[in-house]
Design an enzyme around this catalytic site. Sequence first.
Site, short mmCIF file in Angstrom:
data_model
loop_
_atom_site.label_atom_id
_atom_site.label_comp_id
_atom_site.label_asym_id
_atom_site.label_seq_id
_atom_site.Cartn_x
_atom_site.Cartn_y
_atom_site.Cartn_z
N GLU A 59 -3.68 -0.28 8.42
CA GLU A 59 -2.50 0.28 9.07
C GLU A 59 -2.47 -0.02 10.43
O GLU A 59 -3.49 -0.32 10.97
CB GLU A 59 -2.27 1.88 9.06
N TYR B 265 -4.29 2.31 15.94
CA TYR B 265 -2.84 2.24 16.66
C TYR B 265 -3.27 1.98 18.15
O TYR B 265 -2.57 1.45 18.68
CB TYR B 265 -2.49 3.73 16.46
N ASN C 27 -7.42 1.80 10.00
CA ASN C 27 -6.14 1.86 10.35
C ASN C 27 -6.22 1.84 12.04
O ASN C 27 -7.04 2.85 12.66
CB ASN C 27 -5.47 3.24 10.13
N HIS D 283 -3.03 10.98 0.55
CA HIS D 283 -2.56 10.75 1.93
C HIS D 283 -2.04 12.22 2.41
O HIS D 283 -0.97 12.25 2.66
CB HIS D 283 -1.59 9.80 1.82
N ARG E 165 0.81 -1.18 0.07
CA ARG E 165 0.07 0.05 -0.18
C ARG E 165 0.98 1.24 -0.06
O ARG E 165 1.64 1.48 0.94
CB ARG E 165 -1.04 0.09 1.23
N GLU F 151 -7.51 8.28 6.17
CA GLU F 151 -7.81 9.07 7.50
C GLU F 151 -8.48 10.31 7.30
O GLU F 151 -7.81 11.41 7.83
CB GLU F 151 -6.50 9.15 8.37
#
Length: 450
Positions: free
Chosen positions: A364, A292, A290, A123, A79, A168
């Site tokens: 991600e 985290y 994504n 992005h 990606r 995002e």
Amino acid sequence: MAATAAIPQFPHDFLWGVSTSAHQIEGAADERGASVWDAFTTVPGNVKDGSTAAVACDHYHRYREDVALIRELGVGAYRFSVSWPRVLPTGSGSVHTAGLDFYDRLVDELCAAGIRPVPTLFHWDTPLVVQEAGGWLKRDTAERFADYAAVVAARLGDRVTRWITLNEPAEHTLLGHALGQHAPGERLLFDALPVAHHQLLAHGLAVRALRAAGASDIGIANSHGPTWPASADAEDTAAADFYDILLNRLFADPLLLGQYPDGIGELMPSPDLAADLRTISAPLDWYGINFYQPTKVGAPLPEGTAAEFSGVTLPPELPFSPREIDGYPVTDFGWPVVPDALTELLTAFRDRYGDGLPPLVITENGCSYEGLDDQERIDYLEGHLRALHRALEAGVDVRGYFVWSLLDNFEWAEGYRRRFGLVHVDYDTLERTPKASYDWLREALRAQRP
Ligand code: GBH
């Protein structure tokens, strides 16, 4: 290597990959149009180490070496993102052929290595010219983005089957336009909401353009994470609910349900909101997450106490305040490491969106740590892959997992002081050195193959 038994067996067609983004790795800034990040990073104080991404990892000139690293790692997909100002330096109109040629060469190199290219069209690197015309506060930017999507699809669509529209949009709205910690550095607080709507519209129009070009495998990459209330008190749970809407529902609800969370649609600028929502909710082939860390949120702090989020001091008028999560290890960045939160997120997501939910892909997941002998990154990845597997066992349909990131790179407002790579980059020599986590992942993936 003993590490081979470290992760459970995933379905045989599960897609493994690594992620990067254009502005964070490409460099070669003088061979493309300027973006909002070029302007933002030259203002002293905006990037903690005073750096810019003018050279970054110089991936633009070293992509062959990087593709070889991906092939050696044994993942099936890569990606990356396409830089809008590299393809269309003024945002629309005349194409910078040399810029588009780069992605053409990259895609050829990937295909020759048996790696599936998965480009993201945006992005965060809006062409500066588009910003100067009003950027994402203007509806017109969504139309220009769709034209750009069509240009890229016309060139790469014969080899690229899987596309990501945006990365995002929540972070780009919040950090870029509400809090000013990212480019373009606007501090509009809730007046940033049009930026959310126009990105969603850009997504919907780009999906239409990609489909018209024959694309059949389209998704988006959104950031999500569980929101934990600071306590069971009504003020804290209300604040947490509010934050949860901003992070987890502001984008997902329109995309997957065709409607904004209650009270938000009225705040969006649109000549015909119902028509926009139909465009935005065009069916997706899959939905990217994504992940985290979870966030703990409570009521606003008492007057005179500043709340912090992601390193920024928050303005006191916000109706919530992020709190420290204690009792877990933290990464270099200070983010708590809570693998179970990934299982929690995925099952909650499935429960909320039910039948309307297309297959999920983790687009991600990763962490920032120093050093080549990065046992902490191995632990992080192993923990999250186990947590992901538990979600699969609970019946959540997840089809792929991409590590952020292949390379150490330009970490936005942090500059080069945060390292997310499986591969270390020496920013003086640009030499690439695989870390222990790279070897671990290669062995773990080898053990997945029959
Ligand atoms: C992604 O955003 C980006 O897509 C990517 O470009 C970037 O390099 C990568 O992650 C690493 O940052 O301070 O504990 O409240 C990440 C979104 C938003 C996740 C802020 C962490 C704050 C954690 N991030 N969030 S905390």
